[in-house]
Write an enzyme that holds these catalytic residues in place. Structure first.
Site, PDB file in Angstrom:
ATOM      1  N   HIS A   1       0.811  -1.218   0.000  1.00 40.56           N
ATOM      2  CA  HIS A   1       0.000   0.000   0.000  1.00 40.56           C
ATOM      3  C   HIS A   1       0.849   1.274   0.000  1.00 40.56           C
ATOM      4  O   HIS A   1       0.335   2.359  -0.235  1.00 40.56           O
ATOM      5  CB  HIS A   1      -0.955   0.009   1.195  1.00 40.56           C
ATOM      6  CG  HIS A   1      -1.965  -1.089   1.140  1.00 40.56           C
ATOM      7  ND1 HIS A   1      -2.847  -1.233   0.100  1.00 40.56           N
ATOM      8  CD2 HIS A   1      -2.213  -2.125   1.975  1.00 40.56           C
ATOM      9  CE1 HIS A   1      -3.614  -2.301   0.301  1.00 40.56           C
ATOM     10  NE2 HIS A   1      -3.241  -2.868   1.435  1.00 40.56           N
TER      11      HIS A   1
ATOM     12  N   GLU B   1      -5.588 -12.070   7.095  1.00 38.30           N
ATOM     13  CA  GLU B   1      -6.473 -10.901   6.983  1.00 38.30           C
ATOM     14  C   GLU B   1      -7.633 -11.152   6.033  1.00 38.30           C
ATOM     15  O   GLU B   1      -8.303 -10.220   5.613  1.00 38.30           O
ATOM     16  CB  GLU B   1      -5.670  -9.661   6.558  1.00 38.30           C
ATOM     17  CG  GLU B   1      -4.812  -9.852   5.317  1.00 38.30           C
ATOM     18  CD  GLU B   1      -4.018  -8.608   4.938  1.00 38.30           C
ATOM     19  OE1 GLU B   1      -4.227  -7.532   5.518  1.00 38.30           O
ATOM     20  OE2 GLU B   1      -3.183  -8.716   4.013  1.00 38.30           O
TER      21      GLU B   1
ATOM     22  N   ASP C   1      -8.080  -5.192   7.057  1.00 37.19           N
ATOM     23  CA  ASP C   1      -8.645  -6.185   6.140  1.00 37.19           C
ATOM     24  C   ASP C   1      -9.401  -7.280   6.883  1.00 37.19           C
ATOM     25  O   ASP C   1     -10.457  -7.729   6.427  1.00 37.19           O
ATOM     26  CB  ASP C   1      -7.528  -6.803   5.287  1.00 37.19           C
ATOM     27  CG  ASP C   1      -7.194  -5.919   4.101  1.00 37.19           C
ATOM     28  OD1 ASP C   1      -8.134  -5.472   3.412  1.00 37.19           O
ATOM     29  OD2 ASP C   1      -6.005  -5.658   3.866  1.00 37.19           O
TER      30      ASP C   1
END
Ligand code: 3PY
Ligand code: MG
Length: 257
Positions: A46, A147, A173
């Site tokens: 990310h 996740e 998540d």
């Protein structure tokens, strides 16, 4: 940082404090890595870094007393091998949902006979020494992220995969996967049950558990829960939050005359 020390948190029983680099810049990585963290992870999932910027950031971090780690965007053997060759001493792999995926993760990050990592540690050999290849399997940290709903369902089988250093919970998540709003300051009761299950799977296999904390207080709560690899927020959060404190502080003072 000598190879023999790693992954030292397993041996020493200490809690590792990690920071995440989301900004793809070597100077920012260097400045962040000098703030006392035990480990710093460059986030290629990310965060803004790609391989080329991650290489420069790893170079900048070499002079800092931190373990240099990376998070990859997915289970991509080629990229994982390149990042290890570039000097990363551990990899966090997101969205591991099955034992087969965890086995692939270990294979890709381990030299034979444990795995099928290709030999060519172009920078790792340079900075860690000629014995790098002989020590790398034992030294490299492999954190599989739990996740997803499937990851949780299969967590006992995933945790039992030989060669994993630990499981790393993505609270955002995992919350979404369980139908709960994402949050980081505490676990929703449904997520908490899942977290207890993940912690138990780690304990049963003598591997570490890791996760993310936005504040020092939350990091300490997580340590008390048994987490031994705790990410205390990111470089971009540090920048945004401190800048806001200064600006808001000034505005308030100016308003008050
Ligand atoms: C998540 O919260 O999902 C994460 O991946 C945190 O790093
Ligand atoms: Mg995540």
């Amino acid at each position: 940082m000598s190879m023999m020390q790693l992954p030292y948190w397993l041996d020493a029983g200490k809690t590792v404090l990690n920071g995440y680099c989301m900004i793809a810049d070597p100077f920012v990585a260097e400045a962040f890595a000098r703030q006392g963290f035990d480990a710093v992870t460059i986030d290629l999932q990310h965060g803004l870094a790609d391989y080329a910027s991650a290489l420069r950031m790893l170079q900048a971090m070499t002079s800092c007393d931190v373990v240099p780690l990376v998070r990859v965007p997915g289970l991509d053997p080629g990229l994982m091998m390149k990042l290890l060759d570039a000097g990363a001493l551990g990899i966090t792999c997101p969205m591991i949902s099955s034992a087969a995926a965890a086995e692939q993760f270990v294979r890709s990050t381990s030299y034979p006979p444990l795995g099928e990592r290709s030999l060519g540690p172009i920078r790792a050999g340079l900075i860690y020494g000629r014995d790098y290849a002989g020590q790398a399997n034992a030294a490299i940290a492999r954190l599989a992220m739990i996740e997803t709903a499937a990851g949780l369902e299969n967590v006992e089988a995933i945790a039992a995969v030989p060669g994993l250093t630990g499981l790393y919970i993505g609270p955002g998540d995992l919350s979404l996967a369980l139908g709960r709003p994402s949050r980081y300051d505490g676990f929703d009761p449904i997520v908490e049950k899942a977290v207890e299950r993940i912690l138990a799977a780690c304990r049963a296999n003598n591997i570490i558990a890791g996760t993310f904390a936005p504040t020092a207080e939350r990091a300490n709560e997580l340590r008390r829960l048994g987490f031994r690899f705790i990410t205390l927020n990111t470089d971009i959060a540090a920048l945004q939050q401190q800048a806001k404190v200064w600006v808001d502080g000034y505005r308030k003072l100016a308003e008050d005359g």
